[in-house]
Design a protein around this motif. Structure first.
Motif, PDB file in Angstrom:
ATOM      1  N   LEU A  12       0.851  -1.188   0.000  1.00  0.00           N
ATOM      2  CA  LEU A  12       0.000   0.000   0.000  1.00  0.00           C
ATOM      3  C   LEU A  12       0.887   1.240   0.000  1.00  0.00           C
ATOM      4  O   LEU A  12       1.896   1.286   0.703  1.00  0.00           O
ATOM      5  CB  LEU A  12      -0.909   0.016   1.230  1.00  0.00           C
ATOM      6  N   HIS A  13       0.499   2.241  -0.770  1.00  0.00           N
ATOM      7  CA  HIS A  13       1.258   3.487  -0.872  1.00  0.00           C
ATOM      8  C   HIS A  13       0.481   4.583  -0.156  1.00  0.00           C
ATOM      9  O   HIS A  13      -0.709   4.790  -0.437  1.00  0.00           O
ATOM     10  CB  HIS A  13       1.487   3.849  -2.344  1.00  0.00           C
ATOM     11  N   VAL A  14       1.154   5.294   0.754  1.00  0.00           N
ATOM     12  CA  VAL A  14       0.508   6.298   1.597  1.00  0.00           C
ATOM     13  C   VAL A  14       0.963   7.686   1.160  1.00  0.00           C
ATOM     14  O   VAL A  14       2.162   7.978   1.138  1.00  0.00           O
ATOM     15  CB  VAL A  14       0.853   6.066   3.085  1.00  0.00           C
ATOM     16  N   TYR A  15      -0.017   8.534   0.824  1.00  0.00           N
ATOM     17  CA  TYR A  15       0.263   9.893   0.347  1.00  0.00           C
ATOM     18  C   TYR A  15      -0.339  10.922   1.294  1.00  0.00           C
ATOM     19  O   TYR A  15      -1.449  10.746   1.811  1.00  0.00           O
ATOM     20  CB  TYR A  15      -0.324  10.090  -1.061  1.00  0.00           C
ATOM     21  N   ASN A  16       0.389  12.034   1.514  1.00  0.00           N
ATOM     22  CA  ASN A  16      -0.037  13.144   2.372  1.00  0.00           C
ATOM     23  C   ASN A  16      -0.681  14.247   1.566  1.00  0.00           C
ATOM     24  O   ASN A  16      -0.256  14.530   0.463  1.00  0.00           O
ATOM     25  CB  ASN A  16       1.185  13.818   3.029  1.00  0.00           C
ATOM     26  N   PHE A  17      -1.640  14.890   2.155  1.00  0.00           N
ATOM     27  CA  PHE A  17      -2.047  16.218   1.738  1.00  0.00           C
ATOM     28  C   PHE A  17      -2.823  16.800   2.910  1.00  0.00           C
ATOM     29  O   PHE A  17      -3.439  16.089   3.685  1.00  0.00           O
ATOM     30  CB  PHE A  17      -2.857  16.215   0.430  1.00  0.00           C
ATOM     31  N   ASN A  23      -4.689  16.976   8.837  1.00  0.00           N
ATOM     32  CA  ASN A  23      -3.855  16.199   7.941  1.00  0.00           C
ATOM     33  C   ASN A  23      -4.725  15.125   7.318  1.00  0.00           C
ATOM     34  O   ASN A  23      -5.558  14.534   7.985  1.00  0.00           O
ATOM     35  CB  ASN A  23      -2.702  15.567   8.725  1.00  0.00           C
ATOM     36  N   ARG A  24      -4.529  14.915   6.052  1.00  0.00           N
ATOM     37  CA  ARG A  24      -5.262  13.858   5.356  1.00  0.00           C
ATOM     38  C   ARG A  24      -4.261  12.970   4.651  1.00  0.00           C
ATOM     39  O   ARG A  24      -3.227  13.436   4.187  1.00  0.00           O
ATOM     40  CB  ARG A  24      -6.247  14.471   4.367  1.00  0.00           C
ATOM     41  N   LYS A  25      -4.590  11.709   4.582  1.00  0.00           N
ATOM     42  CA  LYS A  25      -3.753  10.754   3.867  1.00  0.00           C
ATOM     43  C   LYS A  25      -4.652   9.917   2.970  1.00  0.00           C
ATOM     44  O   LYS A  25      -5.767   9.575   3.345  1.00  0.00           O
ATOM     45  CB  LYS A  25      -2.997   9.848   4.824  1.00  0.00           C
ATOM     46  N   ILE A  26      -4.144   9.625   1.802  1.00  0.00           N
ATOM     47  CA  ILE A  26      -4.809   8.708   0.884  1.00  0.00           C
ATOM     48  C   ILE A  26      -3.910   7.489   0.773  1.00  0.00           C
ATOM     49  O   ILE A  26      -2.706   7.619   0.549  1.00  0.00           O
ATOM     50  CB  ILE A  26      -5.016   9.343  -0.500  1.00  0.00           C
ATOM     51  N   GLN A  40      -8.616  11.198   7.713  1.00  0.00           N
ATOM     52  CA  GLN A  40      -8.740  12.619   8.063  1.00  0.00           C
ATOM     53  C   GLN A  40      -8.305  12.764   9.512  1.00  0.00           C
ATOM     54  O   GLN A  40      -8.864  12.128  10.392  1.00  0.00           O
ATOM     55  CB  GLN A  40     -10.185  13.093   7.899  1.00  0.00           C
ATOM     56  N   ASN A  41      -7.316  13.616   9.757  1.00  0.00           N
ATOM     57  CA  ASN A  41      -6.749  13.813  11.082  1.00  0.00           C
ATOM     58  C   ASN A  41      -7.052  15.228  11.547  1.00  0.00           C
ATOM     59  O   ASN A  41      -6.918  16.176  10.780  1.00  0.00           O
ATOM     60  CB  ASN A  41      -5.233  13.582  11.005  1.00  0.00           C
ATOM     61  N   THR A  42      -7.460  15.384  12.795  1.00  0.00           N
ATOM     62  CA  THR A  42      -7.611  16.704  13.398  1.00  0.00           C
ATOM     63  C   THR A  42      -6.832  16.727  14.704  1.00  0.00           C
ATOM     64  O   THR A  42      -6.611  15.696  15.326  1.00  0.00           O
ATOM     65  CB  THR A  42      -9.090  17.057  13.668  1.00  0.00           C
ATOM     66  N   VAL A 150       7.545  15.324  -0.358  1.00  0.00           N
ATOM     67  CA  VAL A 150       6.534  16.123   0.321  1.00  0.00           C
ATOM     68  C   VAL A 150       5.188  15.403   0.314  1.00  0.00           C
ATOM     69  O   VAL A 150       4.450  15.436   1.284  1.00  0.00           O
ATOM     70  CB  VAL A 150       6.407  17.510  -0.348  1.00  0.00           C
ATOM     71  N   THR A 151       4.876  14.732  -0.771  1.00  0.00           N
ATOM     72  CA  THR A 151       3.544  14.145  -0.905  1.00  0.00           C
ATOM     73  C   THR A 151       3.442  12.680  -0.486  1.00  0.00           C
ATOM     74  O   THR A 151       2.383  12.248  -0.069  1.00  0.00           O
ATOM     75  CB  THR A 151       3.041  14.259  -2.354  1.00  0.00           C
TER      76      THR A 151
END
Length: 181
Positions: A12-17, A23-26, A40-42, A150-151
């Protein structure tokens, strides 16, 4: 100890945005295009929380995680306690916690099979990784942190022996990657 079966691990590949306060990750599949999970992180001054969904932001909720208290010390001492994961497929909450004497960042949790597992971090000069091991030191999963990107946050590889708890491994690895401060 490593995987000796002919079955391949899941990658699995984890991407930030995201932003400074959220913070959100896909999390995408091996093809790097199919979205399998969305996080979705708060964060507040006291703790962080995240929701993990299947198939994207509008998909079914799989997990809600909340860290323990991370604010300033009150009354001279604070017990930071475990991070609690409420998995929708499991009736009781999953606790991720350091055990007494575990000063190296190792965090323990119980799997759906009632066995104990642990994430432990390994850092080298130009790389960082986390390994999930069972009580017999069998490798269940590896999370390799991506440097100089970064991503992309990293790659989670789940061995065939860990496929039965894939959602939990995704949730616990993301909880390990969520900073406490």
């Amino acid at each position: 100890m490593t995987n000796t079966s002919k079955e391949r691990p899941i990658t699995l590949h984890v991407y930030n945005f995201g932003s400074v306060f959220g913070n959100r990750k896909i999390i995408k599949g091996e093809d790097k295009t199919t979205t399998l999970y969305f996080m979705q992180n708060t964060r507040s001054s006291m703790h962080w929380t995240f929701d993990l969904h299947a198939d994207g932001a509008d998909g079914p909720l799989l997990c809600r995680a909340q860290s323990s208290y991370h604010g300033p010390p009150l009354l001279s001492e604070v017990n930071h306690g475990p991070t609690i994961l409420s998995m929708t497929a499991v009736r009781k909450p999953v606790k991720m916690e350091r055990k007494r004497g575990a000063f190296n960042g190792t965090v323990f949790f119980e799997g759906p099979d009632q066995k104990e597992y642990r994430w432990q971090t390994t850092a080298r000069l130009f790389s960082a990784a986390m390994e999930c091991l069972d009580a017999e030191d069998v490798l269940i999963a590896t999370y390799r942190v991506t440097s100089m990107s970064v991503t992309k946050d990293g790659v989670l590889m789940v061995q065939p022996s860990g496929k039965f708890m894939l959602d939990l491994l995704v949730a616990t690895s993301l909880a390990m990657r969520t900073p406490n401060n």
